[in-house]
Enzyme design. Structure first.
Site: not given
Length: 764
Positions: A42, A97, A165, A199
């Site tokens: 950082y 997923k 999908d 679909g």
């Protein structure tokens, strides 16, 4: 066919809750233990890469995780068979997923749940997040919104966007279909295809099959209203309109008459046995509705014996599972910094999956699925989800297609090295074993395998030849070996087969063995019997006489029985009075050699010193600079009893003989392996918590430790490696897997090369 395992509500909730809710966490990849580490991670150190990225945005791929980070984006409108349950309720699926991305391809994921059913909101969120991610995986978004979202994002973003999908299902299904068509001797451009479900997945499958050669006029697509035909008004949109054809068929049953292929992406029970009867000869039925298919394999089998069947379920053959696609497609796309995932990249994935299914299936994959053997055929047309080779087949194919089509910004120059890199991402053990095989390939050797009449040994022999690092010499009954190779389709070209009892070397070896053992209770008749019956003796004599360079045994016998012929025939190297055994223990980011784990029960200080020196030799053969920790329950004399004094004395013996060798002890295991302890408490130690060789005080400690590291520490054990002999002879763990035999064969080859080069120095 097994039954689908039942999962109770309580089990599912407990899995997702547990001690730490959810399925994912963020893990730092750089150390952050000290103030200096914090300053680098950082402020002020982080400002430097920020300034560099401001000057050159491409450096974000070098200084941040962007290049390996994918966003899994959903608005929860079409979740995994649950429908429109909303963004928040869909979060467990998106986390899942992410788990699959990481598990199968080492791709990092942040799941992004967008609380809006307006597709333009999803598009805007993704646009604004482009600086964060190397790619976007759209998930569980209803049709037709999903088509619009993906189309717009592909126009606006310069990183890969992929709606799993749609395309994931299409890619896996297409690969399975290509192989099924090959089995039934049909051509894709001639078949009649029925797609039930218009679909995301159904339309994507239709488009991909056309890209692969299917004729658009031969595809009939159906939805809940029936056949999609020219002029239909009800329930239509522009995406369905692409598949509207001139036909007088109006129902699924009518469409099925004479069909070659059925692809279901609809609901349980959509297909009847009557419909199956109407299909053409050798029908291909891919009933992919989840969790229950449109028709089960059992129902199909009742009316058709010539059908090839696939489903989306793991308890039936030929599971069409998206996990075969998206992790590896993104892996290849990310590794070449692709601007998009185009049609050519999808087709490359299809063809890679189809080709892999025709390859010999590794034993560990068969074992994972409870099968003795899996081979290309009507019950195996697509690779299994847990086949680790999918990564090294699909990702390179996708990466190459990206390069060939001009969408790659960081081309790969050496695909063989890239495959090694892919394996190393998932397992440092694989990286290490691949490196051993690469070293072995430089100087191939003759490897005698005394247990040549076992299937796994034959498979290992085939792989040794394919890898190109040795010529296997199989000992056993030639007729039995050839029968086994034929039964299991094992190619033994490049291998030699010797029947010891019929060998013209038998008499010569028997006389030689008799001369070696005549004053140790062995007669000439017994020597001949052992050589012709106990093949380890014959193999050892081959190595001793230069007929073979190394020997690998122990697959079917106990360690004691396997090593006895070696102890009775092989000389030790100069300066050694005992041999020893070691294991490489490989962890995610670290490797250590553990010794002695197999041979010496309670070595004295001199023997312990020899074990340490032998282990240093082993490490150096594989390019590892030895850092040896002599382990005890004492730290540098904190406990002074004979057992700890022995360890300290062994360290001194080694140091006297090899002053430049990095070694220290006696020390505890955590002192040897954890830098903060070594640096703070024992700054004088030569080992700063970075030991890579651990020498245990006795066999009890060594054997227990390496097995605990293997079972509880998620380490990979490579060995046992026999140390201290003049010749390269090694004993496997009984029942080793094929890959373990191959890895040990490579180790034996590297060992043989080192010993042949140093023969005058190390042998009497």
């Amino acid at each position: 066919m097994g039954k689908k395992p039942k999962i109770t509500k309580e089990e599912a909730l407990e899995y997702h809750a547990g001690a730490r809710p959810g399925k994912i966490e963020v893990v730092p990849t750089k150390p952050c233990f000290t103030q200096r580490d914090l300053s680098l991670a950082y402020t002020p150190g982080v400002a430097i890469p920020c300034e560099e990225i401001e000057k050159n945005p491409d450096l974000a791929f070098e200084y941040t995780a962007k290049g390996n980070l994918v966003a899994v984006v959903s608005n929860g409108t079409a979740v995994l068979g649950l429908g429109n349950i909303g963004a928040l309720a869909g979060k467990p699926v998106m986390e899942g997923k992410g788990v699959l991305f990481k598990r199968f391809a080492d791709v990092d994921v942040f799941d992004i749940e967008v609380n809006s059913q307006n597709p333009d909101d999803v598009i805007k969120v993704c646009e604004l997040l482009e600086p964060t991610f190397g790619g976007i995986n759209l998930e569980d978004i209803k049709a037709p919104d999903c088509f619009y979202i993906e189309e717009e994002l592909k126009k606006r973003l310069s990183i890969p966007v992929f709606h799993d999908d749609q395309h994931g299902t299409a890619i896996i299904a297409a690969a399975a279909l290509l192989n099924a068509l090959e089995l039934v001797n049909k051509k894709i451009e001639e078949i009649k295809i029925i797609i039930n479900g218009a679909g995301a997945a159904g339309i994507a499958i239709g488009k991909l099959l056309i890209s692969l050669g299917a004729k658009k006029e031969n595809i009939i697509m159906c939805d809940t209203k029936g056949v999609i035909y020219k002029g239909r008004k009800e329930g239509m949109n522009k995406y369905k309109e692409e598949f509207a054809i001139e036909t007088d068929k109006r129902t699924l049953e009518e469409a099925m008459d004479g069909a070659d292929v059925f692809m279901g992406l609809s609901v349980k029970g959509a297909v009847t046995k009557k419909m199956v009867k109407l299909m053409n000869r050798n029908p291909i039925i891919m009933a992919m509705a989840n969790p229950d298919p449109e028709i089960t394999p059992e129902e199909v089998a009742e009316v058709r014996g010539d059908a090839i069947m696939a489903t989306g379920r793991s308890d039936y053959p030929n599971q069409v599972n998206n996990v075969l696609g998206f992790p590896f497609i993104f892996r290849g796309a990310l590794d070449v910094r692709a601007k998009e995932i185009n049609e050519e990249m999808k087709i490359a994935a299809v063809k890679a999956l189809a080709a892999l299914a025709k390859e010999d299936v590794p034993e560990n994959v068969c074992k994972a699925y409870g099968e003795e053997r899996i081979e290309f055929g009507k019950d195996y047309i697509i690779p299994k989800p847990f086949d680790p080779r999918v990564l090294t087949w699909v990702a390179p194919a996708v990466a190459k297609a990206a390069m060939d089509t001009g969408v790659a910004r960081k081309p790969i120059t050496d695909f063989e090295k890239y495959k090694d890199y892919l394996e190393s991402r998932l397992s440092f053990a694989k990286e290490f074993t691949r490196e051993i095989i690469h070293i072995a390939k430089q100087t191939p050797k003759r490897i005698v395998l005394p247990e040549g009449d076992f299937e796994k040994v034959l498979r290992a022999a085939q792989k040794i030849v394919e890898e190109g690092f040795g010529t296997p010499i199989l000992l056993g009954n030639k007729e039995n070996i050839l029968e086994l190779s034929s039964k299991y389709n094992i190619n033994l070209s490049g291998c030699e087969i010797i029947e010891p009892a019929k060998s013209d070397k038998l008499e010569e070896y028997a006389n030689q063995l008799f001369q070696m053992r005549q004053r140790k209770g062995m007669t000439l008749i017994e020597a001949k019997r052992r050589l012709s019956k106990v093949y380890n003796y014959y193999g050892a004599m081959m190595v001793l006489n230069g007929e073979a360079d190394c020997m690998l045994t122990g697959y079917s016998r106990s360690y004691g029985d396997s090593i006895r012929p070696i102890l009775e025939t092989m000389s030790l190297q100069k300066g050694y009075t005992v041999p020893s055994g070691s294991y490489f223990m490989v962890f995610k980011n670290r490797l250590v050699l553990c010794a002695d784990t197999t041979v010496n029960i309670d070595p004295d200080a001199e023997q312990l010193a020899q074990i340490a020196i032998q282990s240093a030799e082993t490490a150096e053969k594989f390019g590892i600079e030895p850092k040896i920790a002599m382990l005890s329950f004492s730290n540098f004399g904190s406990v002074r009893i004979p057992r700890t004094i022995k360890v300290a004395e062994a360290m001194k013996i080694v140091k006297e003989r090899y002053p430049n060798l990095t070694i220290d002890g006696d020390m505890q295991a955590d002192t040897a392996t954890y830098p903060p302890i070594a640096e703070e408490a024992f700054p004088f130690s030569e080992i700063k918590g970075d030991a890579n060789i651990l020498i245990f005080p006795n066999l009890e400690a060594g054997n227990i430790a390496y097995k605990l590291l293997y079972r509880l520490g998620n380490g990979i054990a490579i060995g046992p490696i026999l140390q201290g002999f003049c010749k390269s002879v090694h004993v496997l763990q009984r029942g080793s897997e094929v890959n373990e035999i191959v890895n040990m064969a490579a180790i034996a080859v590297v060992d043989a090369e080192w010993k042949q080069k140093n023969e005058e120095k190390i042998c009497l």
